[in-house]
Design an enzyme around this catalytic site. Sequence first.
Site, PDB file in Angstrom:
ATOM      1  CB  SER A 222      -0.914  -0.135   1.179  1.00  0.00           C
ATOM      2  OG  SER A 222      -1.997   1.162   1.219  1.00  0.00           O
ATOM      3  CG  ASN A 223      -0.362   4.815  -1.099  1.00  0.00           C
ATOM      4  OD1 ASN A 223      -1.232   5.404  -0.332  1.00  0.00           O
ATOM      5  ND2 ASN A 223      -0.848   4.179  -2.256  1.00  0.00           N
ATOM      6  CG  HIS A 224       3.252   6.447   3.631  1.00  0.00           C
ATOM      7  ND1 HIS A 224       3.302   5.598   4.940  1.00  0.00           N
ATOM      8  CD2 HIS A 224       4.380   6.465   2.997  1.00  0.00           C
ATOM      9  CE1 HIS A 224       4.674   5.171   4.852  1.00  0.00           C
ATOM     10  NE2 HIS A 224       5.360   5.644   3.942  1.00  0.00           N
TER      11      HIS A 224
END
Length: 414
Positions: A222-224
């Site tokens: 995923s990402n932030h």
Amino acid sequence: MPRSSAPPLGVTVPQPYSGARILLGVTGGIASYKTVWLARLLTQAGAEVDVVMTRSAQEFVGAVTFEAVTGRPVHKEIFGPALALDHIRLARESSAICIAPVTAEFLARAAHGNADDLLTAVLLATKAPVLLVPAMNDAMWTHPQTQANLARVKEIGYQVLEPGEGPLAVGEGAGPGRMQEPEVILDHIGRLLRRSGPLSGKRILITAGATREAIDPVRFISNHSTGKMGIAIARSAWARGAEVCIVTGHVDVAIPPQMRRISVDSTEEMRKAVAAELPSADVLVMAAAPADFRPVHPAEKKIKKSQSAPTIALEQTADVLSTTRGARKNGAVIVGFALETDAVLQNGKAKLESKDLDLIVVNDATEEGAGFGVDTNRVSILSRGGKSEDLPLLSKSDVAERLLDRVEDLLSGR
């Protein structure tokens, strides 16, 4: 708007209600403590706030508290020296009226047209839109007489933001009757003020948050992204009168209850949701951060730490904007986002053209105060024809306002 005492140094606070005059009525319920925060939010948003308190409201919150957060005198009595026409003046000068909380007793008086105090007299004298925000014990809320009074005020033309479910006063447990949160009420007041603008009645599809691509049943790529930017846009669009559908991956902030939400996990699920909703959307704002890669073969069971470190083969996910291009409604405004770490404007222009966008919002992930997980952003808005507009460091709420101003301009020209 986040519940902080002040914005970060150097950051502009959005004032979308600048020039508006809001009459904020307060009646005698324990939820009136929340109304203090609502008064502060309205004032921060640029409105001039005239607080009118019933006598019973003063048993819960002091008038000086409201004076401190609004910077304006509080109105309490209908009779007294120089007060003879106060109810008429306040009624005429108000852009909108919000009464929060509305107790069962006040709801009954409003439904029957009583004018036995300043607040009820203002209601009878005004032509401004009115929002009532009830809050009371669950048994009182569900009583047939309360429901009859509720139906009557709706017949009169008052808007009602019905209570939610949650903890009530101490010892009363939980149930329907809890006053909606100040931020939600703020959005509803905004909708009263801006109900006739270019976005009124338009269907806006917004994506927000991060998608997740499974490595195994407990791990993912995923990402932030927290969803703050997309949700700020959704709130602003709804307050401008739009019908908002928000497609969310993982988000770290609450989704306003007044808009329709579609929750997804993976990029493919987001692509399918956007494709299904896009044909009827007048505007698409792709503010989400879908994962660009996914494991080719996700493990069916948890990969044990005792095993040697696995090699995970990745493949690209489908690009949501590109693969749904054929589903776009004729004349729809399409907005993309691009978070870059180098050649920011160059990469943004390339995406604008390759994905056939009307606008793209680009920013630098390496810049302090911009990007994921913060309440601020510094962006450039690129449009067809090569125009580029660099915005200063702003709150994400203000970025949302400015972006939607440009969306409205595009819609008005079509």
